[in-house]
Each structure stands twice: as structure tokens, then as C-alpha cells.
Design a protein around this motif. Structure first.
Motif, short mmCIF file in Angstrom:
data_model
loop_
_atom_site.label_atom_id
_atom_site.label_comp_id
_atom_site.label_asym_id
_atom_site.label_seq_id
_atom_site.Cartn_x
_atom_site.Cartn_y
_atom_site.Cartn_z
N LYS A 143 94.23 34.74 58.91
CA LYS A 143 93.55 35.70 59.78
C LYS A 143 94.49 36.85 60.15
CE LYS A 143 91.16 36.10 64.20
NZ LYS A 143 90.74 35.39 65.45
N MET A 144 95.75 36.53 60.44
CA MET A 144 96.73 37.55 60.77
C MET A 144 96.97 38.48 59.59
SD MET A 144 97.82 37.49 63.92
CE MET A 144 99.33 38.41 63.75
N GLU A 145 97.04 37.92 58.40
CA GLU A 145 97.25 38.75 57.20
C GLU A 145 96.06 39.68 56.95
OE1 GLU A 145 98.16 36.26 53.92
OE2 GLU A 145 100.09 35.60 54.72
N GLN A 146 94.86 39.19 57.19
CA GLN A 146 93.68 40.03 57.03
C GLN A 146 93.69 41.18 58.03
OE1 GLN A 146 90.39 37.32 57.39
NE2 GLN A 146 90.52 36.63 55.26
N GLU A 147 94.11 40.89 59.27
CA GLU A 147 94.19 41.94 60.27
C GLU A 147 95.25 42.97 59.92
OE1 GLU A 147 93.35 44.08 63.76
OE2 GLU A 147 92.23 42.60 62.57
N ASP A 148 96.36 42.50 59.35
CA ASP A 148 97.41 43.41 58.89
C ASP A 148 96.88 44.34 57.82
OD1 ASP A 148 100.34 44.15 58.09
OD2 ASP A 148 99.47 43.32 56.26
N LEU A 149 96.15 43.80 56.86
CA LEU A 149 95.60 44.61 55.78
C LEU A 149 94.52 45.57 56.30
CD1 LEU A 149 95.51 45.25 52.78
CD2 LEU A 149 93.90 43.36 52.48
N ARG A 150 93.74 45.11 57.28
CA ARG A 150 92.69 45.97 57.84
C ARG A 150 93.29 47.20 58.52
NH1 ARG A 150 90.18 47.40 62.31
NH2 ARG A 150 91.68 46.26 63.59
N LYS A 151 94.39 47.01 59.27
CA LYS A 151 95.04 48.14 59.93
C LYS A 151 95.61 49.13 58.91
CE LYS A 151 96.35 45.58 64.09
NZ LYS A 151 97.50 44.99 64.86
N ALA A 152 96.21 48.59 57.85
CA ALA A 152 96.76 49.46 56.82
C ALA A 152 95.65 50.25 56.12
CB ALA A 152 97.56 48.64 55.81
N GLU A 153 94.54 49.58 55.80
CA GLU A 153 93.43 50.27 55.15
C GLU A 153 92.81 51.31 56.07
OE1 GLU A 153 90.80 47.18 53.89
OE2 GLU A 153 91.86 46.88 51.99
N MET A 154 92.77 51.03 57.37
CA MET A 154 92.27 52.01 58.33
C MET A 154 93.14 53.27 58.31
SD MET A 154 90.15 53.00 60.68
CE MET A 154 89.26 51.61 61.36
N ALA A 155 94.46 53.08 58.22
CA ALA A 155 95.37 54.22 58.16
C ALA A 155 95.14 55.04 56.90
CB ALA A 155 96.81 53.74 58.22
N TRP A 156 94.96 54.36 55.76
CA TRP A 156 94.70 55.09 54.51
C TRP A 156 93.35 55.80 54.57
CZ3 TRP A 156 98.17 56.30 51.04
CH2 TRP A 156 99.33 55.53 50.93
N LEU A 157 92.37 55.20 55.24
CA LEU A 157 91.07 55.85 55.41
C LEU A 157 91.22 57.14 56.20
CD1 LEU A 157 87.97 55.95 55.32
CD2 LEU A 157 87.94 54.43 57.31
N CYS A 158 91.97 57.09 57.30
CA CYS A 158 92.21 58.30 58.09
C CYS A 158 92.98 59.33 57.27
CB CYS A 158 93.00 57.96 59.36
SG CYS A 158 92.09 56.93 60.54
N GLY A 159 93.92 58.85 56.44
CA GLY A 159 94.69 59.76 55.60
C GLY A 159 93.82 60.46 54.57
N VAL A 160 92.89 59.74 53.94
CA VAL A 160 92.00 60.35 52.96
C VAL A 160 91.11 61.39 53.63
CG1 VAL A 160 90.09 59.93 51.36
CG2 VAL A 160 92.03 58.36 51.42
N GLN A 161 90.63 61.07 54.85
CA GLN A 161 89.80 62.02 55.58
C GLN A 161 90.60 63.29 55.90
OE1 GLN A 161 86.65 62.14 56.32
NE2 GLN A 161 86.74 63.94 57.64
N LEU A 162 91.85 63.11 56.32
CA LEU A 162 92.70 64.27 56.61
C LEU A 162 92.94 65.10 55.35
CD1 LEU A 162 94.39 65.72 58.79
CD2 LEU A 162 96.34 64.30 58.09
N TYR A 163 93.18 64.42 54.22
CA TYR A 163 93.36 65.13 52.96
C TYR A 163 92.12 65.95 52.62
CZ TYR A 163 92.79 65.88 47.98
OH TYR A 163 92.50 66.44 46.77
N GLY A 164 90.93 65.36 52.80
CA GLY A 164 89.70 66.08 52.50
C GLY A 164 89.56 67.35 53.31
N MET A 165 89.97 67.30 54.58
CA MET A 165 89.87 68.48 55.44
C MET A 165 90.90 69.54 55.03
SD MET A 165 89.17 66.60 59.11
CE MET A 165 88.67 68.13 59.95
#
Length: 314
Positions: A143-165
């Protein structure tokens, strides 16, 4: 003849360097050449509308007519949204469901340990309880590993959105302010010391967005990986204090090594990316006037005819 050609070359270079005539030959066929993909003609040239649409995944690219690039951004963002908000939640619920029977077993054997007076039974119950506790800890680790990966993917999601702008703004900027003037490499180098500023100095806003996306994703991945290192180190120390079985200790030690390796890889990637961004800004400044049509001109030749002349300034 050599002297005449040198004079013609100097006159062409001087004309090309004139601030009033920069990039203008007077020949419509040359002056209207598209030098890069930014020059895709579009009737949608409003900055405000471009930036408003860019809030949506790929919206700014669709508005300005860059449909393929917009499609890639939309697909990547939707994939990350699904994984972060839906798939990870499903996986978390599944882990909790799988762990629940073992939690019930731990409670049952704890009660039996408190009620029994037989030494043999007590030893049996204790071993069974320890086995179930070990399984629950394994699910907790997952469960901890999944939460770690979720936070990292959230950061990449924000990064892709910033790139698009950034990319949408870059499309608008280059459609309105396209320049083939030679930029100062020293200024580009100084600006590049601040991540992304060298690219913006060169008018490469899309590249700046990619850099920020990568830095955000890598930075958060370093942080989450370090959190997992700390988590497993605590688990390792607890197991060593309990003198637990070597299988659990070996597994936890392996996870510490794994997340340390992940953390170090992201740190090195960030450092190399920064060095690349500096070099990229300098090279882009060096080649900033590569598309200048005045680098090619037709010069008359004494005795009749004409000769093509090509110059390269560096």
C-alpha cells in the motif's frame, strides 16, 4: 573577380545584419517561406483564448491547429488521470480487501493467547499470530509503494499540464513574434543558469515547458523514493530488534536498496538534464538565425549571368 565576390559577400552580410532589413529580401517567394512548424497558418490567434483553452489537456494545441501534438498531450494526461484517480484507488481497495482476513486472524489469535494457559498452545498461537502479522505488514508495504507511485504520477501529470500551457504560449508567441535574428550566446548561457530561462530567451517556450515537466516529475520522485527508503529502514530496524525471520529481513533490505537506486537515478537524471538545458540554450542561440533567408542571395557576375551566394555567420 575574387575581390568583387568578397565585396558582394560583405555587402550581403551587412544587409542581412541591418535591423531594418533583417530577414527581408524583397522576394516574396523567399520571405514567405515557412521556416518551422510554428508557422502553420491559423485564424485563431488570440492569446487569452489560447491560454484559456490550454487549461484543458491539449486544448491550446487544438485551438491553434496543432492537432497531433494536442492529441499526444490529451492521451498522456488522460492516462495519468485514470491511473492516479481511479486505478490506484481500485488497487488500494483491493489490497485492503486482501489484508482484511489476516487482520481478523490476528485479532482471533490475540484473543486466544490472552485466554489460554497451556504453554504448548501459547507457543502455537504466538507463531500463527506472528505469521499473520508478517503478511499484514507485506500488504502494508504494498500500500505504501502504491501511494509513493501515485504521488510521483501526480507530479508528472502536473508537469505535462504545465508543458501543454508553455507549449501553447510558445505557438502563439512564434506565430506573432517569429524572429531569425542572431541571439547573443553569452546572454543565452547566463540565462540558462536558471533552468528554462535560456530556452525562453531563445523563444523556445515548449522546450522550457518540457524542462519544467521533467524537473517537477524527477524532484517529486526523488522525494517519494527517499520517503520509501526511510519507511523500509524503519521496518528493517524493527525486524532486527524483533530478531524476526531472515526472509522478511531480506525482503525489506532489498526494498531499501531498490528505492535508494531509484532516488539516485532521478538525482543524476536531474543533474544531466540541467547540463543539457544549458548546452541546448547555447546551441539554439548559435543557430538562431539559421533560417534567415538573407543567408542566401543571388549576386550578378561581371560578363553576364548570376551566381548564388551563401553566407554563414558565427
Amino acid at each position: 573577380m575574387v575581390g568583387l565576390m568578397m565585396a558582394l559577400l560583405l555587402s550581403v552580410s551587412a544587409f542581412a545584419g541591418s535591423p531594418l532589413q533583417k530577414g527581408v529580401t524583397g522576394i516574396e517567394a523567399i520571405d514567405t517561406l515557412k521556416v518551422n512548424e510554428w508557422d502553420i497558418p491559423t485564424e485563431h490567434n488570440s492569446l487569452l483564448t489560447t491560454m484559456l483553452f490550454s487549461v484543458l489537456p491539449g486544448g491550446g494545441q487544438y485551438y491553434t491547429g496543432h492537432y497531433v501534438r494536442g492529441g499526444f498531450i490529451t492521451a498522456i494526461e488522460l492516462g495519468l488521470v485514470y491511473d492516479v484517480f481511479f486505478n490506484k484507488s481500485f488497487q488500494n481497495d483491493r489490497v485492503m480487501e486482501q489484508a482484511r482476513p489476516f487482520q481478523d486472524s490476528v485479532s482471533r489469535y490475540t484473543q486466544l493467547i490472552m485466554e489460554t494457559s497451556s504453554r504448548d498452545s501459547l507457543n502455537y498461537y504466538y507463531n500463527r499470530r506472528a505469521d499473520y502479522v508478517s503478511r499484514i505488514r507485506a500488504y502494508s508495504d504494498k500500500k505504501m509503494e502504491q501511494e509513493d507511485l501515485r504521488k510521483a504520477e501526480m507530479a508528472w501529470l502536473c508537469g505535462v499540464q504545465l508543458y501543454g500551457m508553455f507549449d501553447a504560449f510558445g505557438i502563439w508567441y512564434n506565430n506573432h513574434h517569429r524572429s531569425v535574428e542572431l541571439r547573443d550566446m553569452k546572454k543565452a548561457l547566463l540565462w540558462a543558469l536558471l533552468p528554462g530561462f535560456g530556452q525562453m530567451y531563445n523563444g523556445e517556450f515548449g522546450k522550457a515547458g518540457l524542462l519544467y515537466m521533467s524537473f517537477i516529475g524527477s524532484g517529486v520522485s526523488v522525494w517519494t523514493s527517499q520517503n520509501m527508503v526511510n519507511y523500509y529502514l524503519d521496518r528493517k530496524h524493527a525486524l532486527e530488534a524483533e530478531a524476526n525471520n531472515s526472509a522478511d529481513l531480506d525482503r525489506v533490505t532489498e526494498r531499501v536498496t531498490y528505492y535508494r537506486k531509484n532516488r539516485n537515478q532521478y538525482i543524476w537524471a536531474s543533474a544531466l538534464l540541467y547540463l543539457y538545458s544549458v548546452a541546448d540554450a547555447v546551441v539554439d542561440a548559435l543557430l538562431s538565425d539559421f533560417d534567415n533567408p538573407m543567408h542566401m542571395a543571388v549576386a550578378p557576375v561581371l560578363g553576364g549571368g548570376a551566381q548564388a551566394v551563401f553566407t554563414f555567420d558565427f
